[in-house]
Design a protein around this motif. Structure first.
Motif, PDB file in Angstrom:
ATOM      1  N   GLY A 145      11.403 -24.397  25.602  1.00  0.00           N
ATOM      2  CA  GLY A 145      10.638 -25.630  25.785  1.00  0.00           C
ATOM      3  C   GLY A 145      11.229 -26.814  25.040  1.00  0.00           C
ATOM      4  O   GLY A 145      11.159 -27.954  25.516  1.00  0.00           O
ATOM      5  N   GLU A 146      11.807 -26.570  23.879  1.00  0.00           N
ATOM      6  CA  GLU A 146      12.390 -27.640  23.058  1.00  0.00           C
ATOM      7  C   GLU A 146      13.704 -28.161  23.641  1.00  0.00           C
ATOM      8  O   GLU A 146      14.066 -29.318  23.438  1.00  0.00           O
ATOM      9  N   PHE A 147      14.423 -27.302  24.353  1.00  0.00           N
ATOM     10  CA  PHE A 147      15.742 -27.661  24.879  1.00  0.00           C
ATOM     11  C   PHE A 147      15.806 -27.435  26.397  1.00  0.00           C
ATOM     12  O   PHE A 147      16.589 -26.613  26.879  1.00  0.00           O
ATOM     13  N   PRO A 148      15.001 -28.164  27.168  1.00  0.00           N
ATOM     14  CA  PRO A 148      14.963 -27.907  28.612  1.00  0.00           C
ATOM     15  C   PRO A 148      16.267 -28.261  29.335  1.00  0.00           C
ATOM     16  O   PRO A 148      16.512 -27.758  30.428  1.00  0.00           O
ATOM     17  N   ASP A 149      17.089 -29.093  28.733  1.00  0.00           N
ATOM     18  CA  ASP A 149      18.350 -29.507  29.360  1.00  0.00           C
ATOM     19  C   ASP A 149      19.526 -28.607  28.976  1.00  0.00           C
ATOM     20  O   ASP A 149      20.675 -28.912  29.281  1.00  0.00           O
ATOM     21  N   CYS A 150      19.235 -27.487  28.319  1.00  0.00           N
ATOM     22  CA  CYS A 150      20.285 -26.604  27.819  1.00  0.00           C
ATOM     23  C   CYS A 150      20.112 -25.197  28.392  1.00  0.00           C
ATOM     24  O   CYS A 150      19.014 -24.776  28.708  1.00  0.00           O
ATOM     25  N   SER A 151      21.214 -24.476  28.474  1.00  0.00           N
ATOM     26  CA  SER A 151      21.102 -23.057  28.800  1.00  0.00           C
ATOM     27  C   SER A 151      20.903 -22.287  27.496  1.00  0.00           C
ATOM     28  O   SER A 151      21.407 -22.693  26.445  1.00  0.00           O
ATOM     29  N   LEU A 152      20.137 -21.212  27.569  1.00  0.00           N
ATOM     30  CA  LEU A 152      19.877 -20.373  26.400  1.00  0.00           C
ATOM     31  C   LEU A 152      20.431 -18.991  26.663  1.00  0.00           C
ATOM     32  O   LEU A 152      20.484 -18.526  27.794  1.00  0.00           O
ATOM     33  N   TRP A 153      20.804 -18.341  25.566  1.00  0.00           N
ATOM     34  CA  TRP A 153      21.333 -16.996  25.666  1.00  0.00           C
ATOM     35  C   TRP A 153      20.852 -16.230  24.439  1.00  0.00           C
ATOM     36  O   TRP A 153      21.193 -16.585  23.301  1.00  0.00           O
ATOM     37  N   ASP A 154      20.046 -15.212  24.655  1.00  0.00           N
ATOM     38  CA  ASP A 154      19.611 -14.341  23.568  1.00  0.00           C
ATOM     39  C   ASP A 154      20.790 -13.431  23.241  1.00  0.00           C
ATOM     40  O   ASP A 154      21.148 -12.565  24.034  1.00  0.00           O
ATOM     41  N   THR A 155      21.415 -13.650  22.103  1.00  0.00           N
ATOM     42  CA  THR A 155      22.622 -12.910  21.723  1.00  0.00           C
ATOM     43  C   THR A 155      22.316 -11.690  20.854  1.00  0.00           C
ATOM     44  O   THR A 155      23.225 -11.080  20.305  1.00  0.00           O
ATOM     45  N   THR A 156      21.038 -11.340  20.740  1.00  0.00           N
ATOM     46  CA  THR A 156      20.641 -10.169  19.960  1.00  0.00           C
ATOM     47  C   THR A 156      21.285  -8.914  20.555  1.00  0.00           C
ATOM     48  O   THR A 156      21.280  -8.737  21.772  1.00  0.00           O
ATOM     49  N   VAL A 157      21.845  -8.087  19.691  1.00  0.00           N
ATOM     50  CA  VAL A 157      22.427  -6.814  20.125  1.00  0.00           C
ATOM     51  C   VAL A 157      21.631  -5.705  19.435  1.00  0.00           C
ATOM     52  O   VAL A 157      21.979  -5.258  18.341  1.00  0.00           O
ATOM     53  N   PRO A 158      20.524  -5.262  20.091  1.00  0.00           N
ATOM     54  CA  PRO A 158      19.681  -4.240  19.463  1.00  0.00           C
ATOM     55  C   PRO A 158      20.492  -2.996  19.107  1.00  0.00           C
ATOM     56  O   PRO A 158      21.419  -2.621  19.809  1.00  0.00           O
ATOM     57  N   LEU A 159      20.121  -2.384  18.002  1.00  0.00           N
ATOM     58  CA  LEU A 159      20.720  -1.159  17.484  1.00  0.00           C
ATOM     59  C   LEU A 159      22.138  -1.344  16.954  1.00  0.00           C
ATOM     60  O   LEU A 159      22.754  -0.383  16.513  1.00  0.00           O
ATOM     61  N   ASN A 160      22.663  -2.567  16.986  1.00  0.00           N
ATOM     62  CA  ASN A 160      23.995  -2.825  16.431  1.00  0.00           C
ATOM     63  C   ASN A 160      23.949  -3.699  15.188  1.00  0.00           C
ATOM     64  O   ASN A 160      24.500  -3.336  14.160  1.00  0.00           O
ATOM     65  N   ASP A 161      23.335  -4.866  15.316  1.00  0.00           N
ATOM     66  CA  ASP A 161      23.346  -5.854  14.236  1.00  0.00           C
ATOM     67  C   ASP A 161      21.939  -6.106  13.716  1.00  0.00           C
ATOM     68  O   ASP A 161      21.004  -6.195  14.507  1.00  0.00           O
ATOM     69  N   PRO A 162      21.787  -6.272  12.398  1.00  0.00           N
ATOM     70  CA  PRO A 162      20.456  -6.491  11.839  1.00  0.00           C
ATOM     71  C   PRO A 162      20.029  -7.953  11.914  1.00  0.00           C
ATOM     72  O   PRO A 162      19.679  -8.581  10.916  1.00  0.00           O
ATOM     73  N   CYS A 163      20.111  -8.526  13.126  1.00  0.00           N
ATOM     74  CA  CYS A 163      19.684  -9.907  13.284  1.00  0.00           C
ATOM     75  C   CYS A 163      19.266 -10.164  14.719  1.00  0.00           C
ATOM     76  O   CYS A 163      19.631  -9.429  15.632  1.00  0.00           O
TER      77      CYS A 163
END
Length: 195
Positions: free
Chosen positions: A61-79
């Motif tokens: 909602g804050e960045f409607p003019d941008c593409s978003l990508w959830d870069t979370t890698v479950p079970l690999n990185d603690p973030c």
């Protein structure tokens, strides 16, 4: 910075999740108490918390003019991670400029960096850089807005470059192709894989 979030305190914290003196290829790495503790944490966060999911929608909602990508890698990185493009850039384009946030699952801390990737054509090397604050002017508005969203949603503290790049010479993060002595707090609290 809160006293409990000093570089020394964070170095002590990551020692609870990564075995000392072992390379990830060592057969004993994954059976250590530290590695098992990290595995349990990653499994507990694999589906993503509702707060993370709500935050991701707030970013949309804050960045409607941008593409978003959830870069979370479950079970690999603690973030958790989220890449917010500059306006007009989309994943897969020959050029992709973005601001990336990383939120640690080990401590209430986060980091933001700017990224540029440009394919030069077949056979030519690509142009790629990462930038930690201070950002180029064209990235600063997104940086500020993203930081404000993180802090208002999670209450996390942003780590300074000095803390992020503090050496943790006796650990190797589990998804890193590092030698012992190469790790920094950013690798252990978030991910060694940044682009």
């Amino acid at each position: 910075m809160k006293p409990e979030l000093t570089a020394d305190a964070l170095v002590q914290l990551v020692h609870r999740y990564y075995p000392v003196g072992l390379h990830t290829a060592d057969p004993g790495y994954n059976v250590t108490e530290e590695a098992q503790r990290l595995t349990r944490l990653l499994e507990a966060n694999a589906a993503g918390s509702q707060t993370w999911k709500d935050f991701y929608q707030r970013v949309r909602g804050e960045f409607p003019d941008c593409s978003l990508w959830d870069t979370t890698v479950p079970l690999n990185d603690p973030c958790y991670g989220c890449r917010v493009s500059q306006p007009g850039f989309f994943p897969g384009d020959p050029r992709y400029d973005s601001v990336v946030c990383l939120l640690s699952q080990l401590a209430p801390v986060y980091a933001i960096y700017a990224a540029h990737l440009e394919e030069k054509g077949s056979g030519l090397p690509r142009d790629h850089w990462l930038c930690f604050p201070p950002f180029p002017p064209e990235y600063q508005s997104r940086e500020t807005r993203l930081a404000r969203l993180i802090e208002s949603t999670f209450g996390y503290t942003r780590l300074s470059n000095e803390v992020l790049f503090t050496s943790v010479p006796d650990l190797v993060p589990r998804m890193a192709n590092f030698s012992i002595g190469e790790a920094q707090l950013i690798d252990c609290l978030f991910t060694p894989n940044r682009w």
